[in-house]
Design an enzyme around this catalytic site. Structure first.
Site, PDB file in Angstrom:
ATOM      1  CB  VAL A 178      -0.936   0.005   1.219  1.00 10.38           C
ATOM      2  CG1 VAL A 178      -1.842   1.224   1.186  1.00 10.38           C
ATOM      3  CG2 VAL A 178      -1.752  -1.270   1.271  1.00 10.38           C
ATOM      4  CG  ASP A 179       3.597   4.051  -2.789  1.00  8.81           C
ATOM      5  OD1 ASP A 179       3.831   4.824  -1.841  1.00  8.81           O
ATOM      6  OD2 ASP A 179       4.167   4.139  -3.885  1.00  8.81           O
TER       7      ASP A 179
END
Length: 305
Positions: A182-183
């Site tokens: 999850v960026d």
């Protein structure tokens, strides 16, 4: 044998200062240098007690325990018992970690066994093999920096793995399973539909796609050309994006039927999303093969997994 007490004390002061500084770094505390120096001064004074007959009671384990509490209080202060106790335990952990690393490195380079006239001979003393001061002066900073770098690396890895999720991408009868990161920095969206764009590492998952589809995805200019039709050709999208130092870039993406995200004991089903196809490795260590858009984790109904 001459013992230079001032030299021994100075070395211990420097080492104690570095141990307390490393403890403060691991605690994420901004400790003033004068407090570190005061704590190191108190800790180094313990060496003087060993040469004063009237203070031999200080070698008692209970007195050592109390003395270490004093060092931690002076250096890091006392706010709550729990935080103080954690700080005290971490101080011991750092001390044993550095000391253990020094002794391990020392015995690694030692040769305690020789062959004399066809017989194996070992040498040892009742108190172990003494460590030279030169080895301590050179080895201590090396072990200190090595320990700090390893702990920082472990912390970074833990943060990364706290942000990992299991992803299943369904396209017709094909399901692609991947581990995703999850960026929060990924803000790529399709300008036409507003759908968030996740990134898939095609160096790992290329086998899940038809060869004709891969050929068209790699050559954007062939989209409008006549040729072999592919059953997923209608799912292809071109998403413009801007990278650092590069403008007017284009990314091939595919429209999936749905994306199932499993993270922290919950499952999310996302249908309004595009899967960007990256033909370059996105993680050199293959810890993850997919990058999620943060918008994919919000505004969707979650179910317990």
């Amino acid at each position: 044998m001459a013992v230079y007490l001032d030299v021994i004390w100075l070395l211990n002061f420097c080492f104690d200062y570095m141990l307390l500084a490393l403890t403060g770094i691991l605690l994420k505390k901004q400790v003033k240098k004068r407090r570190l120096a005061t704590g190191a001064l108190i800790a180094s004074c313990y060496v003087l007690f060993l040469f004063v007959p009237a203070l031999t009671f200080m070698v008692n384990p209970f007195m050592k325990l109390l003395y270490s509490l004093l060092i931690v209080v002076v250096t890091f202060g006392f706010t709550r018992f729990r935080s103080f106790f954690q700080c005290w335990l971490l101080f011991y952990f750092v001390t044993f970690m550095i000391g253990g690393g020094m002794m391990g490195a020392h015995y690694f380079f030692q040769k305690d066994m020789t062959v004399f006239n066809g017989a194996v001979a070992t040498q040892s003393t009742g108190f172990g093999d003494p460590v030279s001061w030169l080895f301590v002066l050179v080895g201590f900073p090396i072990v200190w920096f090595f320990s700090k770098r390893r702990v920082d690396h472990l912390e970074t890895t833990r943060i990364h793995f706290d942000q990992l999720a299991e992803v299943s991408i369904r396209i017709d009868d094909v399901t692609i399973s991947a581990k995703a990161l999850v960026d929060s920095g990924n803000q790529l969206q399709d300008p036409l539909s507003g759908s968030p764009v996740m990134i898939l590492d095609m160096t790992v998952h290329e086998a899940n796609f038809p060869p004709s589809f891969i050929q068209k995805a790699k050559n954007i200019t062939e989209f409008q050309e006549e040729g072999e039709e592919d059953r997923w050709e209608h799912r292809l999208r071109i998403v413009p994006f801007r990278a650092v130092g590069q403008d007017h870039q284009f990314l091939c993406a595919v429209k999936p039927d749905e994306v199932l995200i499993s993270m922290e004991g919950r499952s999310l089903t996302v249908k309004k999303v595009l899967v960007g196809l990256s033909f370059h490795t996105i993680s050199g260590e293959k810890d993850y093969t997919c990058i999620l858009h943060p918008k994919m984790l919000t505004g969707h109904k979650a179910t317990a997994s």
